[in-house]
Design a protein around this motif. Structure first.
Motif, PDB file in Angstrom:
ATOM      1  N   VAL A 244      -3.623  -2.973  -1.556  1.00  0.00           N
ATOM      2  CA  VAL A 244      -4.460  -1.849  -1.117  1.00  0.00           C
ATOM      3  C   VAL A 244      -3.764  -0.984  -0.068  1.00  0.00           C
ATOM      4  O   VAL A 244      -4.154   0.153   0.167  1.00  0.00           O
ATOM      5  N   LEU A 245      -2.718  -1.527   0.571  1.00  0.00           N
ATOM      6  CA  LEU A 245      -1.955  -0.760   1.549  1.00  0.00           C
ATOM      7  C   LEU A 245      -0.539  -1.314   1.591  1.00  0.00           C
ATOM      8  O   LEU A 245      -0.348  -2.530   1.693  1.00  0.00           O
ATOM      9  N   ALA A 246       0.455  -0.439   1.507  1.00  0.00           N
ATOM     10  CA  ALA A 246       1.854  -0.844   1.569  1.00  0.00           C
ATOM     11  C   ALA A 246       2.488  -0.286   2.844  1.00  0.00           C
ATOM     12  O   ALA A 246       2.346   0.895   3.153  1.00  0.00           O
ATOM     13  N   VAL A 247       3.175  -1.152   3.580  1.00  0.00           N
ATOM     14  CA  VAL A 247       3.909  -0.752   4.774  1.00  0.00           C
ATOM     15  C   VAL A 247       5.396  -0.950   4.493  1.00  0.00           C
ATOM     16  O   VAL A 247       5.838  -2.069   4.207  1.00  0.00           O
ATOM     17  N   VAL A 248       6.161   0.135   4.584  1.00  0.00           N
ATOM     18  CA  VAL A 248       7.586   0.106   4.255  1.00  0.00           C
ATOM     19  C   VAL A 248       8.369   0.686   5.437  1.00  0.00           C
ATOM     20  O   VAL A 248       8.416   1.897   5.611  1.00  0.00           O
ATOM     21  N   PRO A 249       8.975  -0.161   6.279  1.00  0.00           N
ATOM     22  CA  PRO A 249       9.699   0.332   7.462  1.00  0.00           C
ATOM     23  C   PRO A 249      11.099   0.832   7.119  1.00  0.00           C
ATOM     24  O   PRO A 249      12.106   0.300   7.546  1.00  0.00           O
ATOM     25  N   GLU A 250      11.141   1.913   6.351  1.00  0.00           N
ATOM     26  CA  GLU A 250      12.382   2.481   5.796  1.00  0.00           C
ATOM     27  C   GLU A 250      12.740   3.762   6.551  1.00  0.00           C
ATOM     28  O   GLU A 250      11.994   4.234   7.410  1.00  0.00           O
TER      29      GLU A 250
END
Length: 304
Positions: free
Chosen positions: A157-163
């Protein structure tokens, strides 16, 4: 990248140094995939190593219910160690406010944050925690495509991508100066297209005619002349030629060539609609040559 604050979390910089010490330039991500899988297992995750091609792995990890889930995601691979001179690209070096090492900015720094965060983040009965670490991002993102096709993003439901931040103000900054670092709610999608070019057969001794390679060599300039779709919060779509192949099979000018076009696209486009856009624009530039097709299995899922 900016140096981790070792006064508050010395384990983070130690972890980053360990990640940098493991070479993972695509397509050699296996050792890093196994390292991350081991850390995830020790943190209580159920881990699956998805071998989507021989020796190529994604790391899929789940803790708590599968749906709904919060996703933490990173890619494992880096670019090759270009232009490092006498420096060791696999040794983390402190340079004042910054640290240097192969892949720390893209994106082993983000990977370190994920592996550090899972030691404190806890799933609940209503929300699971998933980690997906993919390979091949620095090539054509085939690992992400394989993960999506296998359903490993289902229930998220939520994606966190520290890119790397992909915004109009930061994508071209040198050095990176944003303070504080922005959070971007979305980023550009990616697709790869193949242009197949066919031209008439002409004997090579005649010294006339336009070969398929002649046409192919004009496509980079044609792409630069296209007014790419824009977006109010993201950089405009962009495209570059990543490969041109073709050769003469006899004493004739080359009659067949293929051009791979790598694209970053913006909403509301999907890889299908952007393919239609490219087909139309290149058709105007080359009305007599070329058929644009999606290259099977190489498009990443759109706007993950």
């Amino acid at each position: 990248m900016p140096s981790p604050d070792s006064n508050t979390d010395p384990a983070l910089e130690n972890l980053l140094a360990e990640l940098v010490s493991i070479p993972s330039a695509a397509p050699e991500e296996k050792a890093l995939a196994y390292f991350c899988a081991d850390r995830l297992r020790k943190s209580g995750f159920v881990v699956h190593l998805q071998e989507w091609a021989p020796g190529r792995f994604n790391v899929i990890a789940q803790k708590g219910p599968a749906s709904p889930s919060l996703l933490l995601s990173s890619h494992l691979d880096t670019v090759p160690a270009f232009n490092w001179g006498e420096r060791n690209p696999y040794s983390l070096e402190n340079e004042g406010e910054y640290v240097r090492g192969l892949g720390v900015y893209d994106m082993k720094g983000g990977l370190a944050l994920i592996l550090r965060a899972i030691t404190t983040l806890k799933p609940s009965a209503k929300m699971g925690l998933r980690v997906v670490l993919t390979s091949d991002e620095e090539l054509i993102s085939a690992g992400t495509w394989a993960a999506a096709n296998a359903g490993h993003y289902g229930g998220v439901v939520l994606a966190v991508v520290p890119e790397i931040v992909d915004t109009p103000t930061t994508i071209s900054q040198t050095p990176f100066t944003h303070e504080p670092l922005p959070i971007v709610l979305g980023r550009r999608g990616r697709a790869v297209y193949k242009v197949s070019i066919n031209t008439p057969s002409i004997h090579g001794a005649e010294g006339r005619g336009m070969s398929a390679l002649d046409v192919a060599s004009q496509i980079p300039a044609a792409l630069r002349a296209i007014s790419m779709p824009a977006h109010p919060r993201l950089p405009a779509a962009s495209a570059f030629v990543r490969r041109i192949t073709g050769e003469s099979q006899a004493l004739e000018i080359p009659t067949q060539a293929e051009v791979d076009i790598d694209v970053h696209l913006v909403p509301p486009h999907t890889h299908e609609t952007f393919g239609d856009f490219l087909r139309r624009e290149l058709g105007r530039a080359f009305p007599k040559h070329g058929v644009l097709t999606d290259e099977p299995g190489t498009m990443t899922n759109d706007f993950l």
